[in-house]
Design a protein around this motif. Structure first.
Motif, short mmCIF file in Angstrom:
data_model
loop_
_atom_site.label_atom_id
_atom_site.label_comp_id
_atom_site.label_asym_id
_atom_site.label_seq_id
_atom_site.Cartn_x
_atom_site.Cartn_y
_atom_site.Cartn_z
N VAL A 150 0.84 -1.20 0.00
CA VAL A 150 0.00 0.00 0.00
C VAL A 150 0.88 1.24 0.00
O VAL A 150 1.97 1.25 0.57
N THR A 151 0.37 2.30 -0.61
CA THR A 151 1.11 3.55 -0.70
C THR A 151 0.35 4.65 0.03
O THR A 151 -0.83 4.89 -0.27
N GLY A 152 1.03 5.29 1.00
CA GLY A 152 0.38 6.30 1.85
C GLY A 152 0.42 5.79 3.28
O GLY A 152 -0.41 4.98 3.68
N ILE A 153 1.41 6.26 4.06
CA ILE A 153 1.71 5.66 5.37
C ILE A 153 1.76 6.74 6.45
O ILE A 153 2.41 7.77 6.26
N PRO A 154 1.10 6.50 7.60
CA PRO A 154 1.27 7.44 8.73
C PRO A 154 2.65 7.23 9.35
O PRO A 154 2.91 6.17 9.91
N ILE A 155 3.51 8.22 9.23
CA ILE A 155 4.89 8.04 9.71
C ILE A 155 5.12 8.62 11.11
O ILE A 155 6.13 8.30 11.74
N HIS A 156 4.20 9.47 11.57
CA HIS A 156 4.24 9.92 12.97
C HIS A 156 2.79 10.04 13.46
O HIS A 156 1.91 10.40 12.69
#
Ligand code: NCD
Ligand code: ZN
Ligand code: ZN
Length: 428
Positions: free
Chosen positions: A371-377
């Motif tokens: 999947v593309t689009g990631i919560p990184i914080h």
């Protein structure tokens, strides 16, 4: 300490009004630490937790027990109280004791809580209506399902599709229509959980048109999977209500766009791999974890152009905050709102692996999907609970119950002079 968010997006953290964290009672499946750690990793900053634990959250005694367990939370939370056949006299105590919403299991599901008769439901709605709290519905009619499953078992059926046959869309739609008329009569606010079919949309739309305060939610599995996935996924896909046909999924996408379905929830329902994979379909536990994968799965749909980022924020944060009484304090980024934030990298891809989830439920129907689009914080009230895809373990216990910020306008009550309570009190 500064944060470089060049090229990234700052979203309000997701508000998930439908998670099962299993504590007390089923902590081999999940507990408040692992469940809220999963939320933190998934960009979710507030969860509403369901009462089908053991014991169920049926009175203020169990509510206090749950508040105690929830002291380990990484993210903020609301707590559901049960509205069932045998705890009508406990509802006012739960309201006074600080529940955030109610849950009514109209049909049996995990925990096998006795579904209320329509009579008990009506009295429960009368009581809860006065509080303004929303009643979330597992809208499937118990008597229809019991009959159908009996007939299927008698016929020796033991295959994933028999699960759908036991709980066809009419089982859900009949329950939605019945709950909607009770809400209309009493003025209770209701929410239809996990909308899975096109057929439920009719009674939902009709009730909204009549002015009933009714909302609807759906989950990633009903948007992204369909009956063609049963052959591949077997009992892993087993969930209540079932994943249905592609036409249902299409109708639910359209209903999100036109506002009939208000929000995305996850129905995070962890079970162990062993509990999920049984040779007899009727014995496999229903549901799978979702709170950690919701945002990546849905942002992937944004990446694919299936919805806008603005629409996603409306479904994941703004609508749940508004409908469950948290707006404007939560669910938006604005002066005066809590800094509940998911920083997302729309260029980053990850492959979903159950083994890597924070949840104890190490099984997902989305295994192996990139999947593309990631919560990184993830930040909850200004504090990092997840940073650079790593859980901030020091933030354990930072989560608070949202009780203090409920700001629901007074509901429009109907037929209050005819409630059981007022008639039993008598004239004067
Ligand atoms: C949920 C659970 O396991 O608690 N299971 C499910 O299949 N969805 C209960 C529920 O929401 O019905
Ligand atoms: Zn349910
Ligand atoms: Zn559920």
């Amino acid at each position: 300490e500064t944060l470089d968010a060049t090229g990234q997006f700052v979203l309000p953290g997701a508000i998930d009004v439908h998670v099962h964290f299993r504590e007390p009672g089923y902590t081999h499946k999940e507990d408040w630490e692992t469940g809220t750690a999963a939320a933190a990793m998934g960009g979710t900053t507030t969860v509403f937790e369901m009462p089908n634990t053991h014991p169920p959250t049926r009175s203020v005694v169990e509510l206090r027990q749950k508040q105690e367990a929830a002291k380990k939370a990484y993210v903020d939370f609301g707590l559901y109280g049960l509205l069932a056949e045998d705890n009508i006299d406990e509802l006012q105590g739960l309201i006074d004791g600080g529940v955030n919403a109610f849950k009514c299991f109209m049909g049996n599901t995990f925990g096998n809580l006795p579904s209320p008769s329509t009579g008990a439901m009506l009295e429960g709605f009368e009581i809860v209506a006065r509080s303004g709290l929303r009643i979330s519905l597992h809208a499937e009619t118990a008597s229809i399902m019991a009959w159908r499953q009996k007939r299927l078992v008698e016929a020796g059926r033991n295959d994933p599709l028999a699960h759908i046959a036991a709980r066809p869309a009419v089982v859900a739609a009949e329950a939605v229509a019945r709950a909607a008329i009770l809400a209309e009569w009493t003025g209770a606010r209701v929410h239809v959980l996990h909308i899975s079919s096109a057929l439920e949309l009719g009674p939902l739309r009709d009730a909204k048109a009549r002015g009933v305060d009714i909302t609807g939610g759906t989950c990633p599995c009903y948007l992204l999977l369909d009956s063609s996935d049963y052959a591949r996924l077997g009992s892993v896909i087993r969930v209540n209500p079932p994943v249905r046909d592609a036409a249902d999924s299409e109708a639910i996408w359209a209903a999100l766009k036109d506002g009939t379905v208000d929000l995305i929830e996850t129905d995070h329902a962890p079970h162990t791999l062993e509990e999920k994979t049984k040779s007899v379909i009727w014995e496999a536990d229903c549901g799978f974890p979702g709170v950690e994968t919701q945002m990546p799965l849905m942002l992937n749909q944004v990446s694919k152009g299936r919805m806008s980022l603005e629409d996603y924020v409306r479904y994941s944060a703004e609508a749940p905050a508004k409908r469950f009484g948290l707006f404007p304090v939560k669910g938006r980024i604005a002066a005066g709102a809590h800094a509940d934030i998911a920083v997302v990298d729309m260029a980053r891809s990850e492959t979903i692996r159950a083994a890597g989830l924070q949840s104890r439920g190490k099984v997902t129907p989305f295994e192996g999907e990139t999947v593309t689009g990631i919560p990184i914080h993830t930040l909850v009230r200004g504090r990092f609970v997840q940073r650079d895809r790593t859980l901030v373990t020091g933030a354990k216990g930072h989560g608070r119950q949202v009780t203090d910020i409920q700001k629901m306008p007074t509901p429009v009550l109907h037929n209050q002079d005819q409630t059981l309570a007022s008639v039993l009190r008598g004239p004067g």
